[in-house]
Design an enzyme around this catalytic site. Sequence first.
Site, PDB file in Angstrom:
ATOM      1  N   HIS A 100       0.823  -1.211   0.000  1.00  0.00           N
ATOM      2  CA  HIS A 100       0.000   0.000   0.000  1.00  0.00           C
ATOM      3  C   HIS A 100       0.855   1.257   0.000  1.00  0.00           C
ATOM      4  O   HIS A 100       0.363   2.351   0.276  1.00  0.00           O
ATOM      5  CB  HIS A 100      -0.952   0.014   1.202  1.00  0.00           C
ATOM      6  CG  HIS A 100      -1.751  -1.245   1.353  1.00  0.00           C
ATOM      7  ND1 HIS A 100      -1.340  -2.287   2.135  1.00  0.00           N
ATOM      8  CD2 HIS A 100      -2.906  -1.634   0.763  1.00  0.00           C
ATOM      9  CE1 HIS A 100      -2.218  -3.274   2.060  1.00  0.00           C
ATOM     10  NE2 HIS A 100      -3.179  -2.906   1.223  1.00  0.00           N
TER      11      HIS A 100
HETATM   12  S1  FES Z   1       1.712  -0.629   3.309  1.00  0.00           S
HETATM   13 FE1  FES Z   1       0.050  -1.949   3.676  1.00  0.00          FE
HETATM   14  S2  FES Z   1       1.006  -3.740   4.342  1.00  0.00           S
HETATM   15 FE2  FES Z   1       2.649  -2.404   3.996  1.00  0.00          FE
END
Ligand code: FES
Length: 216
Positions: free
Chosen positions: A181
Amino acid sequence: MLARLLPLRSARNAVLSQARLLSTTAPVCKSTYDSPDFTHYLNKSKGSDDKSRDFTYFMVGSYGVLGAAAAKSTVESFLSTMSASADVLAMAKVEVKLNNIPVGKNVVVKWQGKPVFIRHRTQHEIEEANNVDISSLRDPETDSARVKNPEWLIMLGICTHLGCVPIGEAGDFGGWFCPCHGSHYDISGRIRKGPAPLNLEVPQYEFADEETLVVG
Ligand code: FES
């Protein structure tokens, strides 16, 4: 006249003597019926009760002994599960030889099923980590609070967002980048950008000597 009375008298006497005989013999009349003797069966029945009672005691005693043995076995099994076995204790710690890791390189080792990042930092990276204004950090932490020896940065390789494994030597801050993410960690493993709320976790570790790291 007398001759006519004599037979009557003798008849009367005969009746009287017969009645007297009956009256004297009546009390001594006995029944000829023999009642059965059940003594043998009664004794036999009593003996059977004793055997049955003995058997009951034996069974109750046997079940008691078996129950106690089963309880002992269960308790011992339970206690044995409470003590860690040798292989579990071995997994609790992992030893790493540091002289095999060049300066400026990452190594990933497995400890208790988790990845552990070991970074042999350069002097430039150490200075960079210490020059950050921690008040600007989402999870404020000095670099010195995260390391025992500034040359060696040891962290769990698990993103604090949702648990992905970040990539080393990547991201906007020269540290680690989580592609799941988009979380960016700096060269001290602190979160600098993206959804992760916390810095990468520092596990328990120690230096057994100058060249040996023990994680766990
Ligand atoms: S940024 Fe979501 S799991 Fe690493």
